[in-house]
Design a protein around this motif. Structure first.
Motif, PDB file in Angstrom:
ATOM      1  N   HIS A  53       5.624  -6.223  -4.732  1.00 30.36           N
ATOM      2  CA  HIS A  53       6.406  -6.114  -3.387  1.00 30.36           C
ATOM      3  C   HIS A  53       5.995  -4.783  -2.570  1.00 30.36           C
ATOM      4  O   HIS A  53       6.373  -3.855  -3.198  1.00 30.36           O
ATOM      5  CB  HIS A  53       7.971  -6.230  -3.843  1.00 30.36           C
ATOM      6  N   ASN A  79       7.558  -3.240   0.727  1.00 25.76           N
ATOM      7  CA  ASN A  79       8.550  -2.927   1.923  1.00 25.76           C
ATOM      8  C   ASN A  79       8.064  -2.163   2.799  1.00 25.76           C
ATOM      9  O   ASN A  79       8.115  -0.892   2.794  1.00 25.76           O
ATOM     10  CB  ASN A  79       9.922  -2.614   1.128  1.00 25.76           C
ATOM     11  N   LYS A 106      15.429 -10.115   3.926  1.00 26.48           N
ATOM     12  CA  LYS A 106      13.914  -9.979   3.488  1.00 26.48           C
ATOM     13  C   LYS A 106      13.646  -9.366   2.292  1.00 26.48           C
ATOM     14  O   LYS A 106      13.194  -9.722   1.387  1.00 26.48           O
ATOM     15  CB  LYS A 106      13.000  -9.054   4.728  1.00 26.48           C
ATOM     16  N   SER A 107      14.450  -8.139   2.127  1.00 27.74           N
ATOM     17  CA  SER A 107      14.215  -7.551   0.953  1.00 27.74           C
ATOM     18  C   SER A 107      14.857  -8.257  -0.405  1.00 27.74           C
ATOM     19  O   SER A 107      14.341  -8.220  -1.494  1.00 27.74           O
ATOM     20  CB  SER A 107      15.014  -5.990   1.022  1.00 27.74           C
ATOM     21  N   THR A 156      13.563  -3.290  -5.959  1.00 26.91           N
ATOM     22  CA  THR A 156      12.457  -2.212  -5.778  1.00 26.91           C
ATOM     23  C   THR A 156      12.730  -1.068  -5.305  1.00 26.91           C
ATOM     24  O   THR A 156      13.506  -0.762  -4.581  1.00 26.91           O
ATOM     25  CB  THR A 156      11.457  -2.824  -4.588  1.00 26.91           C
ATOM     26  N   SER A 180      12.669 -11.002  -1.165  1.00 26.05           N
ATOM     27  CA  SER A 180      11.253 -10.472  -1.886  1.00 26.05           C
ATOM     28  C   SER A 180      11.244  -9.842  -3.126  1.00 26.05           C
ATOM     29  O   SER A 180      10.406 -10.017  -3.973  1.00 26.05           O
ATOM     30  CB  SER A 180      10.703  -9.406  -0.811  1.00 26.05           C
ATOM     31  N   GLU A 181      12.642  -9.039  -3.294  1.00 31.02           N
ATOM     32  CA  GLU A 181      12.734  -8.413  -4.605  1.00 31.02           C
ATOM     33  C   GLU A 181      12.841  -9.410  -5.684  1.00 31.02           C
ATOM     34  O   GLU A 181      12.352  -9.210  -6.902  1.00 31.02           O
ATOM     35  CB  GLU A 181      14.068  -7.329  -4.394  1.00 31.02           C
ATOM     36  N   GLU A 185       6.729  -7.268   3.250  1.00 36.84           N
ATOM     37  CA  GLU A 185       7.816  -7.658   4.260  1.00 36.84           C
ATOM     38  C   GLU A 185       7.968  -6.622   5.421  1.00 36.84           C
ATOM     39  O   GLU A 185       7.675  -5.433   5.133  1.00 36.84           O
ATOM     40  CB  GLU A 185       9.439  -7.699   3.508  1.00 36.84           C
TER      41      GLU A 185
END
Ligand SMILES: Nc1ncnc2c1ncn2[C@@H]1O[C@H](COP(=O)(O)OP(=O)(O)OP(=O)(O)O)[C@@H](O)[C@H]1O
Ligand SMILES: Nc1ccn([C@H]2C[C@H](O)[C@@H](COP(=O)(O)O)O2)c(=O)n1
Length: 264
Positions: free
Chosen positions: A33, A35, A18-19, A93, A22-23, A156
């Motif tokens: 973003h 988290n 996910k990260s 991030t 997303s990042e 996320e």
């Protein structure tokens, strides 16, 4: 004129990617973003620092809620990831607690082992959701694109598409086999020099796998906001996909959704 908020929800189990997705996309699309897992991790760090891990006691829980209210959590781009593994050579991030960069501290195994105890407490979840919603409305520290027609945010976690933003504009559920996730997380911790426990002893792949299985169990069986696929989520199994392939799939679905919105 303010732009329309466009919320992308990405949920999935621990270490599913996910990260990383997303990042990468936050930087590429100029989206903010958020988290949410990092907020639960920050709460855990604060509980440890303030000797409040035992939250069965009302006094401790009340104090934790106060501390969370007083604490400013921010998230912004850190530039190229310090992680050396070629799979994770991407933007990352950074997470700040009252301005202190705690990105590495909250990734430590001591935090990972304790975060589940906090994540199942309804009052902590409520405080965390409040922070997530505040962050979504906060100034985007990522470089926004001049041609962007929306004010985009990627959020996320585990319950974003089901509980926190059930009306998100697009939802993804990213999953992978537990062994693939454990291998990726283990490689990442080694690359970041974070594969040690609180005593400084090395942690091996088997221990990471055990932790991931235990967290899956906790995430799925929690009474409040357990991990579930939203009915309208796009499901991606990343077990046999490279990070670039996953990012490509997510990005093309987002761009398609944005084009649909423009037509409306
Ligand atoms: N498809 C992929 N192929 C190879 N490595 C990947 C892939 N997706 C993610 N990774 C790597 O796996 C590790 C775990 O990914 P990531 O941190 O993004 O997971 P996560 O779902 O955000 O985990 P958590 O919920 O525990 O924070 C990272 O090192 C990431 O770069
Ligand atoms: N929306 C969320 C996000 C995270 N959690 C819990 C479950 C995880 O064990 C922990 C840390 O998250 P991670 O950094 O691994 O994504 O926080 C949750 O309950 N709900």
């Amino acid at each position: 004129m303010s732009l329309r908020k466009f919320i992308v929800a990405i949920d999935g189990p621990a270490a599913s990617g996910k990260s990383a997705v997303s990042e990468t996309l936050a930087v590429r699309l100029g989206f903010l973003h958020v988290n949410s897992g990092a907020i639960y991790r920050c709460a855990t760090l604060l509980a440890i620092r303030n000797d409040l891990l035992d939250l069965q006691f009302k006094k401790n829980l009340d104090r934790m809620r106060e501390i969370l209210k007083e604490t400013k959590i921010t998230m912004g781009p850190l530039g190229t990831s310090p992680i050396k593994n070629e799979n994770v050579n991407r933007p990352s991030t950074a997470i700040f607690l009252n301005g202190e960069n705690v990105t590495d501290q909250i990734s430590k195994i001591e935090i990972t082992k304790n975060v589940r105890f906090l994540a199942k407490i309804p009052e902590i979840r409520a405080a965390s959701i409040e922070k997530q919603r505040e962050l979504v409305q906060s100034k985007n520290l990522f470089e926004t694109r001049a041609d962007s027609k929306v004010d985009g945010v990627i959020v996320e976690g585990r319950d974003i598409g089901t509980a926190v933003f059930p009306n998100a504009d697009i939802k993804f559920f990213i999953e992978a086999e537990a062994k693939a996730r454990a291998k990726r997380r283990f490689d990442e911790l080694v690359a970041r020099g974070l594969n040690v426990d609180i005593n400084g002893d090395p942690v091996d792949y088997e221990q990471i796998l055990e932790d991931i299985l235990q967290r899956d169990q906790e995430d799925l069986t929690r009474t409040h906001s357990p991990l579930r696929k939203a009915k309208d989520a796009i499901v991606i199994d990343t077990s046999n996909l490279s990070l670039d392939q996953v990012v490509g799939k997510v990005e093309s679905s987002i761009l398609k959704r944005l084009a649909e919105l423009e037509e409306d």
